[in-house]
Design an enzyme around this catalytic site. Structure first.
Site, PDB file in Angstrom:
ATOM      1  N   ARG A 170       0.771  -1.160  -0.121  1.00 16.68           N
ATOM      2  CA  ARG A 170       0.083  -0.023  -0.048  1.00 16.68           C
ATOM      3  C   ARG A 170       0.853   1.217   0.143  1.00 16.68           C
ATOM      4  NH1 ARG A 170      -4.821  -0.005   2.101  1.00 16.68           N
ATOM      5  NH2 ARG A 170      -4.782   1.750   3.705  1.00 16.68           N
ATOM      6  N   ARG A 247      -8.302  -6.332  13.851  1.00 16.90           N
ATOM      7  CA  ARG A 247      -7.614  -5.702  14.799  1.00 16.90           C
ATOM      8  C   ARG A 247      -8.490  -4.506  15.258  1.00 16.90           C
ATOM      9  NH1 ARG A 247      -4.007  -7.448  17.522  1.00 16.90           N
ATOM     10  NH2 ARG A 247      -2.714  -5.485  17.710  1.00 16.90           N
ATOM     11  N   GLU A 304      -2.886   6.502  19.198  1.00 15.02           N
ATOM     12  CA  GLU A 304      -3.767   5.499  18.685  1.00 15.02           C
ATOM     13  C   GLU A 304      -3.030   4.058  19.261  1.00 15.02           C
ATOM     14  OE1 GLU A 304      -4.560   6.490  14.630  1.00 15.02           O
ATOM     15  OE2 GLU A 304      -4.650   4.363  14.107  1.00 15.02           O
ATOM     16  N   ASP A 354      -9.900   1.160   1.216  1.00 11.35           N
ATOM     17  CA  ASP A 354      -9.894   2.351   1.318  1.00 11.35           C
ATOM     18  C   ASP A 354     -11.278   3.156   0.915  1.00 11.35           C
ATOM     19  OD1 ASP A 354      -7.246   2.460   2.187  1.00 11.35           O
ATOM     20  OD2 ASP A 354      -6.486   2.473   0.028  1.00 11.35           O
TER      21      ASP A 354
HETATM   22  N1  UDP Z   1       3.794   0.757   7.646  1.00 12.79           N
HETATM   23  C1  UDP Z   1       4.799   0.775   8.544  1.00 12.79           C
HETATM   24  N2  UDP Z   1       5.439   1.908   9.016  1.00 12.79           N
HETATM   25  C2  UDP Z   1       4.646   3.003   8.806  1.00 12.79           C
HETATM   26  C3  UDP Z   1       3.586   2.998   8.119  1.00 12.79           C
HETATM   27  C4  UDP Z   1       3.165   2.093   7.786  1.00 12.79           C
HETATM   28  O1  UDP Z   1       5.553  -0.275   8.342  1.00 12.79           O
HETATM   29  O2  UDP Z   1       5.611   4.177   9.350  1.00 12.79           O
HETATM   30  C5  UDP Z   1       3.269  -0.276   7.103  1.00 12.79           C
HETATM   31  C6  UDP Z   1       2.300  -1.046   8.296  1.00 12.79           C
HETATM   32  O3  UDP Z   1       2.637  -2.372   7.894  1.00 12.79           O
HETATM   33  C7  UDP Z   1       0.980  -0.664   7.847  1.00 12.79           C
HETATM   34  C8  UDP Z   1       1.096  -0.556   6.304  1.00 12.79           C
HETATM   35  O4  UDP Z   1       2.373  -0.108   6.157  1.00 12.79           O
HETATM   36  O5  UDP Z   1      -0.027  -1.821   8.438  1.00 12.79           O
HETATM   37  C9  UDP Z   1       0.018  -0.032   5.492  1.00 12.79           C
HETATM   38  O6  UDP Z   1      -0.072   1.254   6.341  1.00 12.79           O
HETATM   39  P1  UDP Z   1      -1.088   2.447   6.119  1.00 12.79           P
HETATM   40  O7  UDP Z   1      -0.619   3.830   6.582  1.00 12.79           O
HETATM   41  O8  UDP Z   1      -1.627   2.436   4.880  1.00 12.79           O
HETATM   42  O9  UDP Z   1      -2.158   2.011   7.049  1.00 12.79           O
HETATM   43  P2  UDP Z   1      -3.704   2.453   7.338  1.00 12.79           P
HETATM   44  O10 UDP Z   1      -3.705   3.840   6.908  1.00 12.79           O
HETATM   45  O11 UDP Z   1      -4.712   1.694   6.668  1.00 12.79           O
HETATM   46  O12 UDP Z   1      -3.735   2.452   8.933  1.00 12.79           O
END
Ligand code: UDP
Length: 370
Positions: A170, A247, A304, A354
């Site tokens: 992503r 989660r 969070e 999303d």
């Molecule tokens: N992720 C990470 N470090 C960060 C941000 C994201 O390793 O600082 C990884 C983590 O595994 C996460 C994934 O990237 O689950 C997707 O992140 P995203 O920000 O898309 O998550 P969401 O917005 O769905 O919370």
């Protein structure tokens, strides 16, 4: 008698409701919460639109979806560029030349690519089989260790080698000096908040809040020709095959008597020791200004914390590992046999959607009734 009763006033249910109402159908939307907009719900606190169920940043490459949402609200020019805090060292996200420069001192894209290739070779990753291997193959060992490993384990409560590779895909990896988190042509936050946008989508449509469909399923079903159900699919079937895992997220909100707490909307804490995954400072989604363009003197922050879902908690992220994907398939078969009930959305389809994807899915699902 309604043509459709829609369970859930989140984005999926709302878009279905809007489209069906415009097609002349008699529609009722019910939601067990006291408000509309699902997890995109925003609440005004001290002049700041607080994202009560976690940060929502609208981003899409889908022009049809972008045009659709713009019929109901105007978007601001917010661009997400989170900062990662690893034990007090700050890095740019997503992974880009600023990140590579800070971590390795490299200056050119060529040097950065060479460093990643060298680390991928040391780690011995050829075809990535899980999130850990995928991450190392994309950005190398150092970035994996500092910016991915701890954050991901906190967020998912599972080791990175036990998680599917697609989760990390992503995030963009860029060999340019560009901190825009999303590879999206269109991006922004609805001016006035998501709740206002959803209320505009639902205008003229009958809504019942504080109403738990599952407690009175048969009675609701008898009042409609069709049901659109956007709640958890396993809950619909009374968990008869077992619980799907999610989660959950817990937010600790604080209103602070200061102008600026962290200087950015999103700061991720990527080490394992800090208990929270990120801190959101909501005012920066709207540049710290109120509706009349004045600086807002206070600030609201949310820490969070990610946790394993237990019955009674809010389900957030579906855990798309093998075990849960199998279980979902079995529920899906049951859902397919449920005549006149459409299952949709993140919880109804057990899918990491999303916002733009869920809107697109809803538009497609009800297009046949237009
Ligand atoms: N992720 C990470 N470090 C960060 C941000 C994201 O390793 O600082 C990884 C983590 O595994 C996460 C994934 O990237 O689950 C997707 O992140 P995203 O920000 O898309 O998550 P969401 O917005 O769905 O919370």
């Amino acid at each position: 008698m309604y043509d459709f009763i829609i369970i859930g006033a989140g984005l999926y249910g709302t878009v279905c409701a809007r489209q069906l109402a415009e097609a002349g159908m008699k529609v009722l939307v019910i939601d067990k919460r006291s408000h509309v907009a699902g997890n995109a719900y925003t609440k005004n606190v001290e002049g700041i639109n607080v994202h009560i169920y976690g940060a929502h940043i609208f981003h899409t490459n889908n022009k049809a979806v972008w045009d659709y949402v713009n019929k109901f609200t105007e978007f601001n020019r917010f661009t997400n560029s989170p900062v990662a805090d690893y034990k007090g060292e700050l890095y740019s996200l997503p992974f880009n030349m600023y990140t590579f420069n800070k971590i390795w001192g490299v200056r050119t894209p060529e040097e950065a690519a060479a460093k990643i290739a060298e680390q991928r070779k040391i780690a011995g990753v050829e075809i990535p089989k899980n999130l850990e291997e995928q991450a190392i193959s994309l950005v190398g060992i150092d970035i994996y260790e500092k910016l991915i490993k701890g954050y991901t384990q906190k967020q998912w409560g599972r080791a990175c080698d036990q998680l599917p590779a697609f989760i990390i895909k992503r995030l963009p990896v860029r060999f340019t000096y560009d901190n825009n988190y999303f590879d999206a042509r269109y991006q922004g936050i609805p001016i006035g908040g998501y709740t206002k946008m959803v209320e505009a989508m639902l205008s003229g449509i009958e809504i019942k809040l504080n109403c738990d469909y599952l407690k009175d399923k048969e009675s609701w079903n008898s009042q409609a020709k069709r049901i659109i159900y956007t709640g958890p699919i396993d809950a619909y079937f009374n968990y008869s095959l077992g619980y799907l895992e999610y989660r959950s997220v817990r937010f600790e909100n604080e209103t602070l008597d200061m102008l600026n707490f962290q200087g950015n909307a999103v700061v991720n804490y990527t080490d394992e020791e800090t208990k929270w995954t990120r801190i959101i400072e909501h005012k920066w989604f709207e540049f710290g200004k109120d509706e009349s363009g004045q600086d807002i003197p206070k600030t609201v922050i949310s820490r969070e914390y990610s946790s394993e879902w237990r019955p009674g908690d809010e389900p957030y992220y579906p855990v798309n590992d093998k075990k849960n994907i199998e279980l979902y398939k079995n529920y899906k078969e049951m859902a397919d046999n449920e005549s006149n009930v459409i299952f949709g959305g993140r919880l109804g389809e057990y899918k990491y959607y999303d916002m733009d994807q869920v809107i697109d899915a809803a538009l497609r699902r009800v297009a046949c009734y237009g």
